[in-house]
Design an enzyme around this catalytic site. Structure first.
Site, short mmCIF file in Angstrom:
data_model
loop_
_atom_site.label_atom_id
_atom_site.label_comp_id
_atom_site.label_asym_id
_atom_site.label_seq_id
_atom_site.Cartn_x
_atom_site.Cartn_y
_atom_site.Cartn_z
N ALA A 12 -42.61 -14.57 65.57
CA ALA A 12 -42.15 -13.65 66.62
C ALA A 12 -43.05 -12.44 66.83
O ALA A 12 -42.70 -11.55 67.60
CB ALA A 12 -40.73 -13.19 66.30
N ALA A 13 -44.21 -12.40 66.21
CA ALA A 13 -45.07 -11.22 66.34
C ALA A 13 -45.79 -11.15 67.68
O ALA A 13 -46.31 -10.10 68.04
CB ALA A 13 -46.08 -11.17 65.19
N GLY A 17 -42.46 -16.00 70.91
CA GLY A 17 -41.53 -15.43 69.92
C GLY A 17 -41.22 -13.98 70.21
O GLY A 17 -40.06 -13.54 70.08
N CYS A 62 -43.13 -14.15 56.60
CA CYS A 62 -42.60 -15.49 56.35
C CYS A 62 -43.55 -16.57 56.81
O CYS A 62 -43.97 -16.60 57.96
CB CYS A 62 -41.26 -15.65 57.08
SG CYS A 62 -40.49 -17.27 56.89
N TYR A 150 -50.18 -32.75 67.89
CA TYR A 150 -49.25 -31.74 68.38
C TYR A 150 -48.07 -32.40 69.08
O TYR A 150 -46.90 -32.07 68.82
CB TYR A 150 -49.96 -30.79 69.34
CG TYR A 150 -49.04 -29.80 70.02
CD1 TYR A 150 -48.61 -28.66 69.34
CD2 TYR A 150 -48.60 -30.01 71.32
CE1 TYR A 150 -47.75 -27.75 69.94
CE2 TYR A 150 -47.74 -29.10 71.93
CZ TYR A 150 -47.32 -27.98 71.24
OH TYR A 150 -46.48 -27.08 71.86
N ALA A 152 -46.96 -35.43 68.72
CA ALA A 152 -46.15 -36.15 67.74
C ALA A 152 -45.15 -35.21 67.08
O ALA A 152 -43.98 -35.55 66.88
CB ALA A 152 -47.04 -36.81 66.70
N SER A 153 -45.62 -34.00 66.73
CA SER A 153 -44.73 -33.03 66.08
C SER A 153 -43.59 -32.63 67.01
O SER A 153 -42.45 -32.43 66.58
CB SER A 153 -45.51 -31.80 65.63
OG SER A 153 -45.94 -31.00 66.72
N ASP A 186 -48.42 -19.31 79.08
CA ASP A 186 -49.62 -18.48 79.06
C ASP A 186 -49.61 -17.59 77.82
O ASP A 186 -49.22 -16.41 77.86
CB ASP A 186 -49.69 -17.62 80.33
CG ASP A 186 -51.04 -16.92 80.47
OD1 ASP A 186 -51.93 -17.19 79.65
OD2 ASP A 186 -51.18 -16.10 81.39
#
Length: 259
Positions: A12-13, A17, A62, A150, A152-153, A186
């Site tokens: 979230a920085a 996020g 984290c 990417y 696939a994840s 973006d």
């Protein structure tokens, strides 16, 4: 949202996020901002505290690939705000050259998060229920020659969300699961040198790019609609649209093509 609404937002920085965090704070949530970028994360939280008050937001360093980091984040959040009832699994990377890291961050992180959410929010564990929102992608529905690992994840995140979103978990623990599946956003993630692979210019030059603030509204929509297992696609072409059937997917791909 209630006076006791408390959220954890991973990654979230910056970027999406950060936009999600601001959107939740504007709705009256208290938020724990988590990120692996300690300096940037603490600076962002200090900025938010000036705007929303020192008691509205905290920071937790984290790494979502480490279950103990996420557990510590839940403990910090509950210790500070007395409860937690929303987890937004947002942290993600695009790094085709390192498939293991991609899967660890994009999939294992949300898996750990979902499991801990049930432990801390689940009624069978003494909790009062809550919501988990996984940030997936249109890549969870569509193929991409340039970004197979990417995508696939993100396919896996769709399956994870729909499986946890079945009535069993909602009826047993009172925890609702949903996913926001944005098209191109973006943000810096697509411009990081680690993401540069052949064909990625199709993404970074795409006219369908959306602002993080626009996508963050999808989180609020899931909170309002409360469709467990719902997968909400966000795109410039279609706006906000739940996709749950093959026909809906076919209609969507008529305007949003695979890479």
């Amino acid at each position: 949202m209630t006076d006791n609404s408390v959220a954890i937002v991973t990654g979230a920085a910056q970027g999406l996020g950060a936009a999600i965090t601001r959107a939740l704070l504007r709705q009256g949530y208290k938020v724990c901002v988590t990120d692996v970028q300690e300096t940037k994360g603490k600076s962002f939280v200090q900025e938010l505290q000036k705007e929303f008050g020192p008691g509205a937001v905290i920071f937790s360093l984290c790494d979502v690939t480490k279950e103990e980091d996420l557990k510590r984040t839940f403990d910090l959040t509950v210790g500070t705000f007395k409860t937690v009832n929303l987890l937004v699994n947002n942290a993600g990377i695009v790094w085709e050259q390192n498939p293991r890291k991609t899967i660890d961050v994009n999939l294992m992180g949300p898996i750990f998060g979902c499991q801990l959410a049930l432990k801390y929010m689940g009624k069978t564990n003494g909790g009062k229920g809550g919501v988990v929102i996984n940030i997936a992608s249109t890549g969870g529905f569509l193929p991409a020659a340039a970004l197979p690992c990417y995508h696939a994840s993100k396919h896996a995140i769709i399956g994870l969300t729909r499986s946890y979103g079945l009535p069993y978990h909602l009826e047993r623990d009172g925890v609702l699961f949903g996913a926001v599946c944005p098209h191109f956003i973006d943000t810096d993630i697509l411009r990081n040198p680690k993401t540069l692979v052949e064909g990625l210019d199709v993404v970074t030059n795409n006219q369908s790019m959306m602002s993080p603030d626009y996508v963050a509204q999808g989180v609020l929509k899931i909170l309002e609609d409360r469709i467990s297992g719902g997968t909400l696609v966000v795109s410039k072409e279609k706006g906000y649209q739940y996709i749950g059937t093959q026909k809906e997917l076919d209609d969507f791909t008529c305007t949003v093509k695979p890479l």
